[in-house]
Scaffold this motif. Sequence first.
Motif, mmCIF file in Angstrom:
data_model
loop_
_atom_site.group_PDB
_atom_site.id
_atom_site.type_symbol
_atom_site.label_atom_id
_atom_site.label_comp_id
_atom_site.label_asym_id
_atom_site.label_seq_id
_atom_site.Cartn_x
_atom_site.Cartn_y
_atom_site.Cartn_z
ATOM 1 N N GLN A 108 20.346 5.964 5.197
ATOM 2 C CA GLN A 108 19.389 6.529 4.255
ATOM 3 C C GLN A 108 19.896 6.279 2.845
ATOM 4 O OE1 GLN A 108 18.569 10.614 5.115
ATOM 5 N NE2 GLN A 108 17.851 10.169 7.168
ATOM 6 N N GLU A 109 18.980 5.991 1.973
ATOM 7 C CA GLU A 109 19.314 5.691 0.583
ATOM 8 C C GLU A 109 18.307 6.411 -0.311
ATOM 9 O OE1 GLU A 109 21.679 3.951 -2.289
ATOM 10 O OE2 GLU A 109 21.953 3.668 -0.133
ATOM 11 N N HIS A 110 18.804 7.083 -1.325
ATOM 12 C CA HIS A 110 17.924 7.759 -2.277
ATOM 13 C C HIS A 110 17.372 6.716 -3.254
ATOM 14 C CE1 HIS A 110 16.340 10.791 -4.940
ATOM 15 N NE2 HIS A 110 16.958 10.204 -5.939
ATOM 16 N N LEU A 111 16.057 6.741 -3.457
ATOM 17 C CA LEU A 111 15.423 5.812 -4.388
ATOM 18 C C LEU A 111 14.912 6.565 -5.605
ATOM 19 C CD1 LEU A 111 13.167 3.479 -2.207
ATOM 20 C CD2 LEU A 111 15.257 2.875 -3.397
ATOM 21 N N GLU A 112 15.262 6.070 -6.765
ATOM 22 C CA GLU A 112 14.617 6.527 -7.991
ATOM 23 C C GLU A 112 13.570 5.473 -8.302
ATOM 24 O OE1 GLU A 112 17.224 7.494 -11.194
ATOM 25 O OE2 GLU A 112 18.663 8.460 -9.852
ATOM 26 N N PHE A 113 12.369 5.935 -8.659
ATOM 27 C CA PHE A 113 11.275 4.987 -8.790
ATOM 28 C C PHE A 113 10.317 5.396 -9.893
ATOM 29 C CE2 PHE A 113 9.987 8.275 -5.888
ATOM 30 C CZ PHE A 113 8.696 8.567 -6.269
ATOM 31 N N ASP A 114 9.469 4.456 -10.241
ATOM 32 C CA ASP A 114 8.386 4.676 -11.192
ATOM 33 C C ASP A 114 7.099 4.179 -10.557
ATOM 34 O OD1 ASP A 114 9.974 5.538 -13.523
ATOM 35 O OD2 ASP A 114 10.746 3.490 -13.461
ATOM 36 N N TRP A 115 5.990 4.807 -10.944
ATOM 37 C CA TRP A 115 4.669 4.300 -10.586
ATOM 38 C C TRP A 115 4.187 3.472 -11.766
ATOM 39 C CZ3 TRP A 115 2.876 4.427 -5.878
ATOM 40 C CH2 TRP A 115 3.287 5.430 -4.998
ATOM 41 N N LEU A 116 3.972 2.197 -11.547
ATOM 42 C CA LEU A 116 3.533 1.307 -12.615
ATOM 43 C C LEU A 116 2.032 1.071 -12.519
ATOM 44 C CD1 LEU A 116 6.380 -1.345 -12.685
ATOM 45 C CD2 LEU A 116 6.144 0.734 -14.034
ATOM 46 N N GLN A 117 1.380 1.226 -13.665
ATOM 47 C CA GLN A 117 -0.061 0.992 -13.741
ATOM 48 C C GLN A 117 -0.339 -0.497 -13.631
ATOM 49 O OE1 GLN A 117 -1.352 2.965 -17.335
ATOM 50 N NE2 GLN A 117 -3.337 3.332 -16.428
ATOM 51 N N GLN A 118 -1.331 -0.841 -12.826
ATOM 52 C CA GLN A 118 -1.734 -2.228 -12.678
ATOM 53 C C GLN A 118 -2.922 -2.514 -13.593
ATOM 54 O OE1 GLN A 118 0.180 -4.388 -10.821
ATOM 55 N NE2 GLN A 118 1.396 -2.517 -10.949
#
Length: 127
Positions: A42-52
Motif C-alpha cells: 500500500q502506498e499513500h498518494l497525494e493528488f490533485d484534480w486537474l480541470q480538463q
Amino acid sequence: MGRTWEHVHAFDPTTHYTFHPRKVPTFGLLSRVLAHTFYNPQEHLEFDWLQQPEDYRKGLVTLIEEGLRHDDDLIQQWFGADDVLTLLRAAKTWDEMLMAVEAICGAHESESSVRNYVETVLGKSDP
C-alpha cells in the motif's frame, strides 16, 4: 502498482476533472513479484484534480465510447451502443446527463422520470 489512477475521472455540472498524483510511487522487482502472490503493498498518494479543457459532456461521452469498444455487455445490459450514445448526446443539461446515465444503468425500469426521458429520446419504452 497498476496505476489505476490514470483512468479516474470526475465530472460536475460544468467541468471534467482527471486525477493526478503529485509523486508517482515506484516499486522494486521484489515488491512487484510479491504483489502477484499474497503481498499487497500500500502506498499513500497525494493528488490533485486537474480541470480538463473540454466540456464535461464531450469528456463523458468520449470515455463511454472508449468503454463501449471494450464492453462485454456491462454498459450494454439494457441498451445497445448506439442507443447509449444517443441518450448521452441528447442531454442538454447536467440533470439530463445524469438521467441518461441512470437510464443506461437500468433506472428506466423503475423510475418514471427516467423512463420518460428514454421514451422522449429514443421514442420507445423497451430498448
